[in-house]
Scaffold this motif. Structure first.
Motif, PDB file in Angstrom:
ATOM      1  N   ASN A 166      -5.998   4.187  -1.785  1.00 15.07           N
ATOM      2  CA  ASN A 166      -5.250   2.958  -2.056  1.00 15.07           C
ATOM      3  C   ASN A 166      -6.142   1.939  -2.755  1.00 15.07           C
ATOM      4  O   ASN A 166      -5.761   1.334  -3.764  1.00 15.07           O
ATOM      5  N   LEU A 219      -1.180   7.789   0.738  1.00 14.74           N
ATOM      6  CA  LEU A 219      -2.556   7.814   0.231  1.00 14.74           C
ATOM      7  C   LEU A 219      -3.495   7.347   1.327  1.00 14.74           C
ATOM      8  O   LEU A 219      -3.096   6.585   2.213  1.00 14.74           O
ATOM      9  N   PHE A 243       0.832  -1.198   0.000  1.00 13.85           N
ATOM     10  CA  PHE A 243       0.000   0.000   0.000  1.00 13.85           C
ATOM     11  C   PHE A 243       0.868   1.250   0.000  1.00 13.85           C
ATOM     12  O   PHE A 243       2.004   1.231   0.466  1.00 13.85           O
ATOM     13  N   TRP A 244       0.309   2.319  -0.489  1.00 12.62           N
ATOM     14  CA  TRP A 244       1.012   3.603  -0.544  1.00 12.62           C
ATOM     15  C   TRP A 244       0.782   4.358   0.759  1.00 12.62           C
ATOM     16  O   TRP A 244      -0.364   4.694   1.092  1.00 12.62           O
ATOM     17  N   LYS A 280      -4.443  -1.994   9.050  1.00 12.65           N
ATOM     18  CA  LYS A 280      -3.694  -2.329   7.832  1.00 12.65           C
ATOM     19  C   LYS A 280      -4.068  -3.730   7.343  1.00 12.65           C
ATOM     20  O   LYS A 280      -4.235  -3.961   6.144  1.00 12.65           O
ATOM     21  N   ARG A 320      -4.731   8.780   6.011  1.00  8.44           N
ATOM     22  CA  ARG A 320      -3.583   8.178   5.333  1.00  8.44           C
ATOM     23  C   ARG A 320      -3.270   6.800   5.900  1.00  8.44           C
ATOM     24  O   ARG A 320      -3.350   6.586   7.120  1.00  8.44           O
ATOM     25  N   TYR A 321      -2.862   5.921   4.974  1.00  7.75           N
ATOM     26  CA  TYR A 321      -2.533   4.535   5.349  1.00  7.75           C
ATOM     27  C   TYR A 321      -1.500   4.499   6.466  1.00  7.75           C
ATOM     28  O   TYR A 321      -1.577   3.687   7.388  1.00  7.75           O
TER      29      TYR A 321
END
Ligand code: ATP
Length: 230
Positions: A95, A90, A86-87, A135, A126-127
């Motif tokens: 994502n 983002l 994952f980014w 996650k 945000r991730y």
């Protein structure tokens, strides 16, 4: 109808080491099937062979009737098998939007899977700000984008705190109740007892027991290889 998972004497050798030794198993439609064993038993290698990420030394695999490498092999299969890429900067939703384009599914599917894994409220964050449990749930969401009939999860509760573990278990049970077949690996006996219908126990690459969860209780072969829940 094709079985979700069928393997026949699936084997992986790394030089002298037989990491997976003639594993034959069948997962039936609608089952939550546990693949239980200690570290190094061969769980990840087996799951990677199922997905075609590792080539088998011998034996065969079929997922929903298709062999690795054949067209449509993973068309209706979702997987959480390695730290998903994952980014970090983002949001969770963005994502998934990127991954949705690869999976050729629409924005409505992104909202659907965020809701399924209970991340809608934090989807705009945000991730990198997510907890490990979030996650992992986003990883499951990504695996669910193409509405899979079979979900393969490699130690989905690994590293999670008790609350994160409980959330992940509840999610897996919900997916099973919704009709998705799930194959998950774990080194926790109590975990597979809580979630799974049937279990295969693997030790040193070999299946040493396969049974319903009820039959597992009291089986000495299981006690030898499975850690109790902390
Ligand atoms: P864990 O819970 O620690 O992930 P596991 O049950 O998933 O364990 P595997 O990762 O499948 O076990 O590993 C099985 C055996 O194969 C181990 O002895 C491991 O060191 C070995 N192995 C795995 N991948 C490779 C590789 N690419 N090259 C050599 N040996 C490997």
């Amino acid at each position: 109808m094709s079985l979700p998972v069928e393997t026949d004497r699936l084997t992986k050798r790394y030089g002298e080491l037989v990491a997976v030794d003639e594993v034959t198993l069948t997962v039936r439609p609608g089952e939550i099937y546990g693949f239980l064993g200690p570290n190094g038993a061969g769980k990840t290698t087996t799951l990677r062979m199922l997905l075609g990420l590792v080539r088998a030394s011998s034996g065969s695999v079929r997922l929903l009737g298709s062999a690795p490498g054949s067209p449509g092999h993973l068309e209706r299969v979702g997987a959480l098998i390695e730290g998903p890429g994952f980014w970090p900067y983002l949001s969770g939703r963005d994502n998934l939007k990127v991954l949705a384009r690869y999976a050729k599914v629409g924005a409505s599917d992104v909202d659907r899977v965020l809701d399924l894994v209970d991340l809608t409220d934090r989807a705009g964050d945000r991730y990198r700000t997510y907890s490990l449990g979030m996650k992992q749930r986003l990883g499951v969401a990504a695996a669910l984008l193409k509405d899979p009939r079979l979900l393969i999860l490699d130690e989905p509760t690994n590293g999670l705190d008790p609350a994160g573990m409980a959330d992940m278990r509840a999610l897996i049970r919900k997916l099973g109740a919704d009709g998705c077949t799930v194959l998950l690996s774990s080194h926790l006996l109590s975990e597979v007892q809580q979630i799974c219908d049937r279990v295969a126990v693997i030790a040193k690459g070999r299946i040493v027991a396969e049974s319903t969860v009820a039959e597992l209780r009291g089986d000495v072969r299981v006690k030898v290889v499975a850690d109790p829940l902390p």
